[in-house]
Design a protein around this motif. Structure first.
Motif, PDB file in Angstrom:
ATOM      1  N   LEU A 140      98.574  84.829 -78.743  1.00  0.00           N
ATOM      2  CA  LEU A 140      98.560  84.819 -77.283  1.00  0.00           C
ATOM      3  C   LEU A 140      97.901  86.065 -76.693  1.00  0.00           C
ATOM      4  N   GLU A 141      97.610  87.010 -77.550  1.00  0.00           N
ATOM      5  CA  GLU A 141      96.969  88.267 -77.137  1.00  0.00           C
ATOM      6  C   GLU A 141      97.771  88.988 -76.055  1.00  0.00           C
ATOM      7  N   GLN A 142      99.077  88.893 -76.131  1.00  0.00           N
ATOM      8  CA  GLN A 142      99.941  89.610 -75.191  1.00  0.00           C
ATOM      9  C   GLN A 142     101.045  90.270 -76.002  1.00  0.00           C
ATOM     10  N   PRO A 143     100.737  91.361 -76.684  1.00  0.00           N
ATOM     11  CA  PRO A 143     101.647  91.871 -77.703  1.00  0.00           C
ATOM     12  C   PRO A 143     103.085  92.042 -77.208  1.00  0.00           C
ATOM     13  N   LEU A 144     103.287  92.808 -76.136  1.00  0.00           N
ATOM     14  CA  LEU A 144     104.656  93.129 -75.771  1.00  0.00           C
ATOM     15  C   LEU A 144     105.331  92.020 -74.985  1.00  0.00           C
ATOM     16  N   LEU A 145     104.541  91.334 -74.180  1.00  0.00           N
ATOM     17  CA  LEU A 145     105.112  90.331 -73.279  1.00  0.00           C
ATOM     18  C   LEU A 145     105.919  89.290 -74.044  1.00  0.00           C
ATOM     19  N   VAL A 146     105.330  88.818 -75.155  1.00  0.00           N
ATOM     20  CA  VAL A 146     106.017  87.789 -75.931  1.00  0.00           C
ATOM     21  C   VAL A 146     107.349  88.316 -76.445  1.00  0.00           C
ATOM     22  N   LEU A 147     107.329  89.569 -76.905  1.00  0.00           N
ATOM     23  CA  LEU A 147     108.563  90.148 -77.419  1.00  0.00           C
ATOM     24  C   LEU A 147     109.599  90.290 -76.305  1.00  0.00           C
ATOM     25  N   GLY A 148     109.107  90.676 -75.130  1.00  0.00           N
ATOM     26  CA  GLY A 148     110.019  90.826 -73.991  1.00  0.00           C
ATOM     27  C   GLY A 148     110.701  89.508 -73.672  1.00  0.00           C
ATOM     28  N   LEU A 149     109.891  88.456 -73.599  1.00  0.00           N
ATOM     29  CA  LEU A 149     110.469  87.143 -73.308  1.00  0.00           C
ATOM     30  C   LEU A 149     111.405  86.716 -74.430  1.00  0.00           C
ATOM     31  N   ALA A 150     110.989  87.021 -75.676  1.00  0.00           N
ATOM     32  CA  ALA A 150     111.823  86.630 -76.812  1.00  0.00           C
ATOM     33  C   ALA A 150     113.169  87.338 -76.765  1.00  0.00           C
ATOM     34  N   SER A 151     113.184  88.595 -76.315  1.00  0.00           N
ATOM     35  CA  SER A 151     114.451  89.327 -76.243  1.00  0.00           C
ATOM     36  C   SER A 151     115.408  88.617 -75.301  1.00  0.00           C
ATOM     37  N   ILE A 152     114.880  88.249 -74.131  1.00  0.00           N
ATOM     38  CA  ILE A 152     115.731  87.552 -73.170  1.00  0.00           C
ATOM     39  C   ILE A 152     116.201  86.236 -73.763  1.00  0.00           C
ATOM     40  N   PHE A 153     115.270  85.541 -74.396  1.00  0.00           N
ATOM     41  CA  PHE A 153     115.567  84.239 -74.972  1.00  0.00           C
ATOM     42  C   PHE A 153     116.670  84.348 -76.030  1.00  0.00           C
TER      43      PHE A 153
END
Lengths: 307, 1024
Positions: free
Chosen positions: B337-350
């Motif tokens: 997705l070429e969005q390194p931190l964003l995905v992790l951020g969303l995953a944390s909430i998830f």
């Protein structure tokens, strides 16, 4: 008078003065965190990012309607209140220490879960800002940026900082009165004192928490506009303010309004003096050392309420 | 099903075999896939983050230390590697262990001083030594700059200062969020200094050049992970591991049992630092470059938290699973997705919202699930997301009319639950199961439960503890085992009900105890319908003075409150049908109805319910009540009908049979035509098993004197207990009389049930309460003065108007199991008016304590009063007592106490006494409804019956009671007074015409009343 001594004294006086002014500004940055930490016992890692978000909100408003940056507060405060309220009501309440304990999970989970969620939120906010505003440094333009109030010939203070200090004192005073005099304020304090008994007294804890969070975040919004007026900011600047806020909360003591003002001033003075004498990098280190020192000798903070 | 399968599959050798295979695959992976493949690289990252996770989990999961600064080791180890490799040309595989050692040393520096809780004198000496050494070093550098390894005076000084400071700081004594913030600040401070340090690139960072291949790194990483996992497993199974768990669960308790908390934390902290350092070293060999802002970034901590929480905190496998998820999310998904931190951020909430306990916790949920269908539901329920969705759904549904989605009448007897082996209750258990299914189908949000067995007197009580769990022992059926319970309370709805109950004229109050008020009926219903606490419940008490109509209104109010909160309600009324039980031992397998006509009346009631005719049901209930002696006058049914309202259209009887003689049915009220039709076509189900044995002989009917609803409480059986029990029936006379000329419990109860002996008990209660409050306000007493070690031992002191006053103590009644000093504050009025100081005593109650203990507390109170009378401005030589009902008993016990022998007080410390409606012979109560509470044994009765302990010397005693009281009360008083006078002791009888058990106390309000003036005359006589 000896010329050297005079300048040395002026340096110190200037340092103290701007330290005090900085303290008011720090107090506003931190009071929201103190409130969430003190009432809900949760570490909101997105505090700094919400603050930056408010700064961008003001920028956005000014793009459409040119006006005094102070007027943007009329937009920023209610919006941030709503954000804080909704965040607490629909997300953080269900992962608080109490609700985790209700699920049969340890207190550790109750502390960790909000950390992880607000960390995620912090990243999401930063990325949203990056997407909307690109990574250029911004500043909220205003006429006061470079003006100063001259006290003596060699002693002066930035007008903006002076105004901020006034606003800070006004907000802290208002918050103090709110917490002491109103029903909602008393409910918030009661919840901070004993979260188990409060619901038995007929208070609806989720709503109290949401209200406290709304207030906390709207004050962070005010801080955001102030930050935006006095320095440049970027989407990923959140953690910087978060750390300042934590520092002030720890030095001043959790849940103490006077504490956050005095804590902010102490931190401000320490930083300015260290910066004056040892260079800009020492400014940060000296701040950290002060906070760690307080943690070591009086972890509950200088102005913690007696239990 | 899934759970059993998983548990069976994941046990013993299979786990070990799977692990071995896994390790072999990992060893072979680079060989098979090629050393430089993408997979190898991803796996290496996985190993590194699993070790990071292990290190963080060691602190948070086992020690309860939530570190937010483990990144400090990442930076320190990384730069150690950098400096060694870049400046010293040391090989990376040599530098790596050194980096680990440096991390360990730094961790140790942070961890000391281990025991000091504040910076104190103990750290001054080492700090002073360090300062001196620092001074020497500065001088050395001044003369020969070669010694300045820092290459910059500013960094040198700040760094040394910081190190000395951190060494002096007792980091490990901080707790919770303070510890988290402190570690974070330390990392930030060290990072800032590194940022200035030219030697390490001053913010620009440095390179960690090496010629090692990915394959080498892979095997080092795998080895590191395996060793780490093995060491942690070993550690957890060792003494230290046990100590760690103990410290995490309760550091204080651990310390008291001899765990060296400080040392255990130190070991874990240093190990955690070392592991983080080693993993970081490996990370930077692979990453090649390192900068202070990235190395000391707080994001590292967020990664660690993610790895551990996503996997499962406090488990050995958690960090490895978490690392797998992390790599999948952060490296693979973000890469796409070429969005390194964003995905992790969303995953944390998830992760937090969907599986707050991580993957390991989710697997646990699956294990406990019964089958695949419920597994999915359980997974959903365990997610925080479920909370959010329900909140949102509720908002939409709010004010949608009557929110009752199902309603059940359930028997509250614990027998079917405790004795699942008994064949005759099979139908009932199946009925319960069917009801549970119907409940599930109706998808309620909360169960609104009214249990007739939670009896309350003064107010309408509601449970408000968010989660209650414990073990309950039923008063009657304890020999069949304990009842464990664990369920959640919907406090929001309970609070709303408390607030709203004023609308129906009921005073409600919350209770927050997790043990005593939880009654058998509610536990049975919840255990059979809601065993895994899928739905929260609201528990409402059965106030004995509420009639059926009021109970129905209460239910309507509760349902309305739920509607306002947008909650779907399953309404549950717990209680049986006909109330008579067998009074003799019966074979459980051959259960039958105790009353001859019970079956007939029960069936009539059920038929009428099935017909769905509200009017008929209403007309039948009084007749039914008079004939079937039903449980609590069927208030549980009224609760249901009141809550369902006009939607009642019939009933579906899931099961109907007898439980130890009493009627029991599992009935689902129909609120739609379909269920009503099904109910009508099915009728009352026939028992699956024909009863082979003839019915036990019908017992004699209860005495005709009392067939009120109050009296039906007497249905609690005097059962003849199995051989191992207390032998309750041993007191039964050979001629079939239980006690004197009483044959049944009901007969005894009728004599002693004082609440039933008056028409409107509520009026008296109000009278007592309102006067007590008034007297408390006007006399300015000192309340709740402690006279003994336990919390119930306190007394209210009403000072006299003059100094050196006589001191009178009043002991309240309540059959030793209820009420407190506060309901009887009013007794002080007349006596204080007559010149005495008054003490109203509070004492602990049965079944919390035995009567022996209550007597002891009363005696202790006298001793306390004697010793403290002077401070109270009273005369210790003028102490007198009076007491009512059970308090009359206690008064007599005090009069009969050997004060000089046992308490070293004057023998005549109690100058006089007045026993009002006293109970002096305890033997009848073992056959009464009070027995479960009082738990009388022959020994207890012997020890505590004043009738059997007439003293040789005592002060004057007044024995009094209302003329209208029952024959047994009169017998108690007159026999005691006779024995008292026979022993030559001064005793007088005071008759109080046209007073009943309660109005007899009215005299206390007026000093000129017969009662009050008699007591005051006694007091006056004690003046010397």
């Amino acid at each position: 008078m000896n010329e050297d001594l005079y300048w040395a004294l002026i340096d110190i006086a200037n340092g103290l003065l701007s330290g005090v002014m900085l303290g008011g500004y720090y107090a506003i940055i931190s009071i929201g965190l103190a409130l969430t930490f003190g009432v809900m016992r949760l570490v909101n890692l997105a505090h700094g990012d919400l603050l930056v978000l408010a700064a961008y909100l003001a920028v956005l408003a000014l793009q459409f309607v040119p006006m005094s940056p102070f007027i943007t507060l009329a937009l920023v405060i209610p919006v941030m209140f709503g954000v804080g309220y909704a965040l607490q009501r629909f997300m953080l309440n269900s992962i608080s220490v109490q609700s985790m304990e209700r699920r049969g999970m340890s207190t550790g989970y109750g502390l960790m879960s909000p950390i992880l969620v607000t960390f995620g939120l912090s990243i999401v906010i930063a990325h949203a800002l990056l997407g909307g505003f690109a990574s250029d440094a911004r500043i909220i333009r205003n006429a006061l940026s470079y003006s100063a109030v001259r006290l003596t010939e060699d002693l002066n203070v930035s007008t903006l900082r002076l105004i901020f200090f006034g606003i800070a004192v006004a907000i802290l005073l208002g918050l103090h009165l709110f917490l002491k005099r109103t029903h909602a304020g008393r409910a918030i304090r009661a919840s901070a004192d004993d979260v188990e008994i409060t619901p038995l007294m007929g208070m609806v804890t989720p709503k109290i928490n949401a209200m406290a969070s709304g207030i906390a975040i709207s004050i962070a919004g005010v801080a955001g506009v102030m930050v935006g007026m006095s320095r440049t900011f970027q989407p990923f600047d959140g953690p910087v303010f978060l750390l300042i806020a934590f520092g002030v909360v720890i030095v001043g003591g959790m849940g103490s309004i006077v504490g956050s003002l005095v804590g902010g001033m102490l931190l401000g003075i320490t930083q300015v003096l260290a910066g004056t004498y040892f260079g800009p990098s020492a400014q940060l280190v000296a701040g950290y050392m002060l906070i760690l020192f307080v943690l070591a000798v009086r972890p509950q903070g200088l102005f913690a309420r007696r239990r | 099903m899934i759970g059993a399968f998983l548990d069976q599959w994941l046990s013993g050798w299979r786990v070990r075999a799977a692990l071995a295979v896994g390790v072999v695959i990992l060893i072979l992976a680079p060989v098979v896939l090629g050393a430089n493949s993408y997979v190898t690289q991803i796996l290496l990252t996985l190993f590194i983050f699993a070790v990071f996770g292990h290190a963080w989990n060691l602190l948070a999961g086992y020690c309860g230390l939530l570190s937010f600064g483990n990144q400090v080791y990442v930076g320190i180890a990384g730069f150690t590697m950098g400096i060694l490799v870049y400046y010293g040309s040391v090989h990376v595989w040599v530098a790596l262990p050194i980096a680990g050692l440096v991390s360990a040393a730094f961790a140790y520096l942070l961890a000391i001083p281990v025991r000091a809780s504040r910076i104190g004198l103990s750290v001054l000496k080492p700090v002073a030594i360090a300062m001196v050494l620092w001074g020497g070093y500065e001088i050395l550098v001044f003369y020969d700059p070669w010694w300045d390894v820092f290459g910059d005076p500013y960094v040198r000084r700040v760094m040394i200062l910081l190190v000395i400071f951190l060494g002096a700081m007792p980091l490990l004594t901080l707790e919770g969020a303070y510890f988290a913030v402190a570690t974070w600040l330390i990392a930030a401070a060290i990072g800032t200094v590194f940022n200035e340090w030219k030697l390490v690139g001053a913010g620009g960072g440095m390179r960690v050049p090496s010629s090692v291949t990915l394959e080498e790194m892979y095997y080092v990483g795998l080895l590191l992970l395996l060793i780490t996992t093995w060491v942690i497993r070993l550690l957890l199974n060792s003494r230290i591991g046990l100590a760690l768990t103990a410290v995490r669960d309760d550091a204080e308790a651990a310390a008291t049992v001899g765990v060296d908390v400080a040392r255990v934390k130190l070991v874990a902290f240093v190990l955690s630092g070392t592991l983080t350092g080693l993993a970081a070293g490996l990370y930077f060999i692979e990453a090649v470059s390192i900068t202070p802002p990235s190395a000391f970034n707080v994001f590292w901590s967020a990664y660690f938290v993610f790895v551990v929480v996503a996997g499962g905190m406090g488990t050995v496998s958690g960090p490895i699973i978490g690392a797998l998820i992390f790599v999948a999310v952060d490296r693979i998904l973000s890469g796409w997705l070429e969005q390194p931190l964003l995905v992790l951020g969303l995953a944390s909430i998830f992760v937090i919202l969907v599986m707050p306990r991580g993957v390991v916790g989710l697997v646990d949920v699956l294990r406990r699930s019964r089958d695949a269908r419920t597994a999915l539901q359980d997974m959903f329920d365990s997610a925080v997301l479920a909370d959010l969705l329900t909140t949102i759904r509720r908002r939409r549904r709010r004010q949608d009319g009557n929110p009752v989605v199902s309603a059940f009448l359930l028997p509250g007897s614990p027998l079917p639950l405790l004795r699942p082996d008994v064949e005759s209750w099979k139908d009932l258990r199946q009925g319960y199961a069917a009801a549970a299914q119907a409940l599930t189908r109706s998808r309620p949000d909360v169960l609104l439960i009214y249990s007739t067995q939670w009896m309350a007197v003064l107010d309408q009580l509601w449970q408000t503890r968010p989660r209650v769990r414990g073990i309950h022992v039923d008063e009657n059926w304890h020999e069949f085992g304990d009842l464990a319970y664990d369920f959640d309370i919907d406090t929001e709805l309970a609070m709303a009900c408390i607030e709203q109950s004023g609308d129906v004229g009921v005073r409600s109050k919350p209770v927050n105890y997790d043990q005593f008020p939880i009654d058998t009926g509610a536990i049975v219903a919840i255990n059979l319908l809601n065993p895994e606490s899928r739905w929260p419940v609201v528990l409402a008490s059965n106030n004995l003075y509420h009639d059926g109509a009021l109970t129905a209104r209460l239910a309507g109010m509760a349902v309305q409150s739920a509607a306002e909160q947008g909650k779907r309600i399953a309404l549950i009324g717990v209680g049986g049908l006909s109330g008579l039980m067998h009074r003799r031992e019966v074979d459980l397998a051959d259960d039958s109805f105790a009353g001859d006509t019970d079956d007939h009346w029960n069936r009539l009631l059920l038929e009428t319910l099935i017909s769905g005719d509200t009017t008929q049901v209403g007309e039948l209930l009084p007749t039914y009540g008079a004939n079937a002696h039903p449980d609590m006058g069927m208030k549980h049914l009224e609760w249901l009908l009141g809550g369902v309202g006009n939607r009642f259209s019939g009933a579906y009887v899931h099961a109907y049979c007898s439980i130890y003689g009493a009627g029991a049915a599992v009935v689902e009220l129909a609120m739609d035509d379909r269920l009503a039709r099904r109910g009508r076509s099915r009728g009352i189900p026939a028992p699956t098993r024909q009863r082979l044995v003839t019915r036990a002989k019908a017992p004699t009917d209860a005495p005709a004197t009392a067939v009120s609803f109050q009296e039906t409480r007497a249905a609690a059986p005097i059962k003849s207990a199995p051989a191992n029990s207390t032998g309750l029936h041993s007191g039964e006379n050979s001629d079939g009389f239980l006690f004197r000329n009483f044959k049944t419990q009901a007969e005894i109860n009728a004599q002693y049930d004082v609440e039933a002996s008056v028409d409107d008990f509520g009026v008296y209660v109000d009278f007592f309460l309102s006067n007590s409050e008034r007297v408390r306000n006007s006399l300015k007493p000192t309340l709740d003065v402690s006279y003994g070690p336990t919390t119930a031992e306190h007394l209210d002191f009403y000072p006299a108007r003059a100094p050196d006053a006589p001191l009178h103590m009043f002991i309240h009644g309540g059959y030793w199991h209820s009420l407190s000093s506060k309901e009887f504050s009013f007794v002080a009025e007349g006596l204080v008016d007559g010149g005495a100081a008054v003490v109203v005593l509070n004492y602990d109650l049965c079944p919390n304590v035995t009567i022996t203990e209550i007597v002891r507390q009363n005696r202790a109170a006298i001793k306390w009063l004697y010793e403290n009378a002077r401070q109270l401005n009273c005369n210790p030589n003028r102490i007198s007592v009076s007491g009512h009902s059970a308090g009359g008993h206690l008064t007599a016990m005090l009069m009969a106490t050997d004060w000089s022998g046992t308490y070293s007080l004057p023998d005549d410390v109690v100058k006089s006494g007045c026993a009002i409606s006293g109970l002096f012979d305890l033997s009848p109560f073992q056959f009464s409804w009070l027995q479960p509470k009082l738990r009388l044994t022959e020994e207890e009765i012997e020890r505590n019956s004043p009738q059997r302990h007439i003293p040789r010397r005592a002060g004057p005693l007044i024995v009094t009671l209302g003329d209208d009281e029952s024959a047994e009360f009169h017998r108690q008083s007159s026999e005691f007074l006779a024995a008292w006078n026979a022993a030559g002791l001064p005793g007088t009888y005071l008759g109080l015409p046209s007073a009943n058990h309660f109005t007899v106390l009215e005299g206390y309000l007026d000093r000129r009343s017969p009662l009050c003036s008699a007591i005051l005359a006694q007091i006056e006589a004690s003046r010397k």
